[in-house]
Structures are given as C-alpha cells and as structure tokens.
Design an enzyme around this catalytic site. Structure first.
Site, PDB file in Angstrom:
ATOM      1  CD  GLU A  83      40.994  42.911  32.053  1.00 53.45           C
ATOM      2  OE1 GLU A  83      41.975  42.140  32.133  1.00 53.45           O
ATOM      3  OE2 GLU A  83      40.155  43.034  32.941  1.00 53.45           O
ATOM      4  CE  LYS A 277      43.378  39.149  35.130  1.00 55.70           C
ATOM      5  NZ  LYS A 277      42.630  40.207  34.430  1.00 55.70           N
ATOM      6  CG  ASP A 293      61.066  38.987  32.838  1.00 58.45           C
ATOM      7  OD1 ASP A 293      59.896  38.579  32.712  1.00 58.45           O
ATOM      8  OD2 ASP A 293      62.054  38.235  32.870  1.00 58.45           O
ATOM      9  CG  HIS A 390      34.435  44.087  33.160  1.00 62.37           C
ATOM     10  ND1 HIS A 390      34.959  42.852  33.450  1.00 62.37           N
ATOM     11  CD2 HIS A 390      35.315  44.977  33.640  1.00 62.37           C
ATOM     12  CE1 HIS A 390      36.095  43.008  34.073  1.00 62.37           C
ATOM     13  NE2 HIS A 390      36.335  44.294  34.212  1.00 62.37           N
TER      14      HIS A 390
HETATM   15  C1  MEV Z   1      39.611  41.645  36.287  1.00 60.15           C
HETATM   16  O1  MEV Z   1      40.608  41.779  35.292  1.00 60.15           O
HETATM   17  C2  MEV Z   1      40.179  41.889  37.657  1.00 60.15           C
HETATM   18  C3  MEV Z   1      39.218  41.662  38.814  1.00 60.15           C
HETATM   19  O2  MEV Z   1      38.647  40.362  38.747  1.00 60.15           O
HETATM   20  C4  MEV Z   1      39.984  41.865  40.089  1.00 60.15           C
HETATM   21  C5  MEV Z   1      39.213  41.519  41.341  1.00 60.15           C
HETATM   22  O3  MEV Z   1      38.282  40.689  41.308  1.00 60.15           O
HETATM   23  O4  MEV Z   1      39.597  42.059  42.411  1.00 60.15           O
HETATM   24  C6  MEV Z   1      38.044  42.616  38.740  1.00 60.15           C
END
Ligand code: MEV
Length: 436
Positions: A83, A277, A293, A390
């Site tokens: 990404e 995430k 890992d 993005h």
């Molecule tokens: C995208 O890979 C990660 C995000 O969704 C994290 C977030 O929303 O804090 C942008």
C-alpha cells in the site's frame, strides 16, 4: 474432485504444472511463475527452504521511510508493503516529528509467555502444594535446553501453576515466562514447554503420592498474547508547533479535532478497528522487512486492544498545559537474531540498514513506525480526508495498468490534479488523448 497424493514430493517443475492447470493459458501461467524464480539458485534454495510447495516467489515492494528519529537516533526504516500511501504517510509523519524532537520510546519488558496445558486427575491440593518442588525439578530437568539461552542472559523467568477447572474438569496450566534476549524465541519457548511435559511426567512417576497416570499433557505452546512484552512510543510538541501539520486549520483546531478522533477510537469498535489497522500498516511493514512474524504481532495487538473487555484504540492523544502528545502502547515480541531475520537476505539487509539493532531497539523502531502511520492517517482524516492522498496513489496505479506513454502520463497527471479519480474517468480521458 481428484485428491493429489504425494504432492510435496514432486519436483518444482511438476508442482508448477499442476498449480496452473486451471489457468486459461497454463503454459503462459507456468512461464510467469518461472519468471519470478530468483536467478541465483542459492537464494532460491533459501526461499524454498523457508516454506513448502514453493512454485515461485511473490515479490512485494521493498521501500524505505527516511528521517525517523527514535530516542535521538536517526533511522532509515525499511518497510515491505503493497500500500503505497503507507510509506508516503510514514515518511511525512517521520519528517514532521523529526523537527519536533522525534519519537520517544521505551520497552517496558521483553518477557514472553508459554503454556503447558494438561489434565491432572489426582489430588489438586497436593499438586498445588508441590509447586515449589515441581519448579525446582523442572528447572533442573530442562537445563540442557536452557543452558545456552542462560549464558546469553535469558532463560525461564517465572513458572506458575494455574488451576483452570472452571474451563474443563481437571484442567491445569503451567504458565511460564521467558526472556529470549534478542531472539523472537519461539523455538526455544516451545522446546522448553515440551520438556516441561516430559519433566512433569517424570516427576509424577518418581514422587510419592503422585501417579504418572493421573497426568495427561494436552498442548505445549507459546502464547502470542505477550501482554508484558510491551513497547511504549510517544511524540509531543507545543500546540503552536502543530501549525505546519495542516494548511487547512489552526494548530489549536487541528489538535482539538485530532484528540476527538482518537477519543472516538477509544470507545467505538468500528472506528477502533480501522484506527488500529492504520497503526498496523506501519508496524507490519517493518516486521515483514525484518523477517519477523507479523501474524503473531497482529494477534497480540488486537488481543491487547481488547484487554479491558472492549476493543479500543492502541494509541492515545492528549492536550495538556499547551502540549500535544500522541502515544502508542502495544505488545511487540520481535527478534533480531534467529529465524528468518538472518536467513532471508533482505531481512538481514534491513537489519543492517537499521544498524543491526537489538530486539528492544527494533521494538522501538516498529512502534515508532506504527505511531507515525497512525498520526498521518488521523491527520488526513481530520483535515483533507483520506481520499485525496489515496487517489493520487490510485491514479499512479491506473496509469501503470493502462501502460501509458511518458507524455500521456504527464497529461493524465495534470488533468487529474484537481479532479476526482476513477478508472473510467482516466480511461475516457486517455481515449480522447489517443483520438486524432
Ligand atoms: C488505511 O490503510 C488506514 C486508515 O484507514 C487508518 C485510519 O482510518 O485511521 C486510513
């Protein structure tokens, strides 16, 4: 359906042929798989040795994020991730914080956990009462396994007996904690635990009032819930120093919105999962680059995020006495020796780029990458929105797919500078460009 027998014994060539048999053009598919095989047979052999039924390699981009300052030391951080916005975000946040003292990180402990799960049908009180004796016996019994690790300063730290008949009748655990110094230590821990099972059997056999038949070992395995192997990373600055964080808001307003966003992630599971995430984007990329890992780190991170019974954000953000602080605390059981870290040529190279860190240092760097990505994500979300960044990356991917000429690429980039990007919109524009 045809069950394939003895697949693992076939040659790579035969495995490839079978693997692509469902493809529209099996010959082309096989050639493609072959094209990713490493030209150096020694390296290919290492890669095949790591796994099983290897028919090709799957390259991911190997990237670096410069300007990471962690505890005053500057790092160029290797990140393996598909990404692209993650590396851009990490680099931008690292540079932002580098000008404000960088990241401050401490390893709270490197203690790792393992469990021997067993059933004991004898007298539970007698077993509980014998634990001191059992511990001494087991430490001695596993000495051949622990000797080397002890020489390096590590080994078994604590042994506890846990009666868990609330889960299953006669169910007990031997809960052990370990220090594995700079190794991730999975093999060491699992070997100790398996030896504990053998040792307990011997103890029950040879000790009065106990019977070996009352003991049934069930599983010996480390726990990935390393809730004591923690790294704590933070970054702070005066509110006024946030002026450059965004052109869209005042520093005060930016900090206010940022703190609210984190507060939401502290309580709402839908937001917390995405927020975490974003942290794992940075953490996993460093973990992959250094041959650690990432599944283990992921599993521990999410279990830790739910330790209160509610899944929460792993990071926090505060404004106190005019100081804005972001911080992250999470389990990070990493190693810089053993396993893949030195076997995989690029993992080893990543560690060299990081100037051969100790496990604690790598925990701090990976934590800083996690916090940097979290900062960048929440900054975008609370200011421009995530899509503008993005979409710029998305546009590059679309351009790649459409195999445009350099001239067309420039025109497309200029055209979509301030427009919404979609695959269809780019295709239509390209068609127009190509129409005389
Ligand atoms: C995208 O890979 C990660 C995000 O969704 C994290 C977030 O929303 O804090 C942008």
């Amino acid at each position: 359906m045809k069950i394939l027998k003895g697949f693992s014994k076939l040659s790579s060539e035969e495995k490839r042929r079978l693997a692509v048999s469902s493809c529209a053009d099996p010959e082309a598919a096989k050639e493609e798989l072959e094209s990713f095989i490493h030209p150096d047979p020694d390296i290919q052999q290492i890669l095949e040795g790591i796994s099983e039924n290897t028919v090709s390699n799957y390259p991911l981009p190997y990237n670096v994020a410069p300007n990471f300052i962690v505890n005053g030391k500057q790092y160029m951080v290797p990140m393996v991730i598909e990404e692209s916005s993650v590396v851009a975000a990490a680099s931008s946040a690292a540079r932002f914080w580098a000008a404000r003292g960088g990241f401050h990180a401490q390893v709270e402990s490197k203690t790792k956990v393992g469990q021997l799960h067993f059933l004991f049908a004898g007298d539970h009180n007698r077993l509980n009462a014998a634990m001191t004796e059992i511990e001494a016996f087991l430490r001695n019994y596993v000495a051949p396994v622990t000797r080397n690790m002890e020489r390096r300063g590590g080994g078994i730290r604590q042994l506890q007996l846990k009666e868990r008949s609330d889960i299953l009748g006669n169910y007990f655990q031997l809960l052990a904690t370990f220090d594995t110094i700079d190794a991730m230590g999975a093999n060491f821990i699992n070997s100790c635990l398996e030896e504990f099972a053998e040792g307990l059997k011997a103890f029950f056999k040879d000790t009065e009032d106990f019977h070996a038949d009352d003991f049934e070992p069930l599983m010996a395995i480390l726990s990935n819930y390393n809730d004591k192997c923690l790294v704590h990373v933070s970054a702070s600055c005066k509110l006024e120093e946030l002026e450059e964080a965004t052109a869209l808001l005042s520093a005060r307003d930016f900090a206010r919105r940022f703190v609210m966003a984190v507060r939401i992630a502290e309580s709402d599971v839908y937001r917390a999962t995405t927020h975490n995430k974003g942290i794992m984007n940075g953490v996993d990329a460093v973990i992959l680059a250094t041959g650690n890992d990432f599944r283990a780190i992921e599993a521990a991170a999410h279990a830790y995020a739910a330790r209160s019974g509610q899944y929460r954000s792993l990071s926090t953000a505060t404004i106190e006495n005019g100081i804005f602080t972001i911080s992250l605390k999470m389990p990070m059981a990493l190693g810089t020796t053993g396993g893949l870290t030195r076997l995989h040529p690029l993992a080893s190279r990543s560690l060299e780029i990081l100037e051969n860190p100790t496990a604690s240092e790598l925990m701090r760097i990976a934590g800083a990458a996690g916090l940097a990505n979290n900062f960048a994500a929440v900054r975008s979300l609370t200011t421009t929105g995530i899509q503008s960044g993005h979409m710029r990356m998305h546009l590059s991917n679309i351009i790649l797919q459409l195999k445009t000429t350099p001239e067309e690429t420039e025109k497309i980039k200029a055209r979509f500078e301030d427009k919404k990007v979609s695959y269809q919109a780019v295709v239509s524009y390209l068609e127009k460009l190509r129409t005389p």
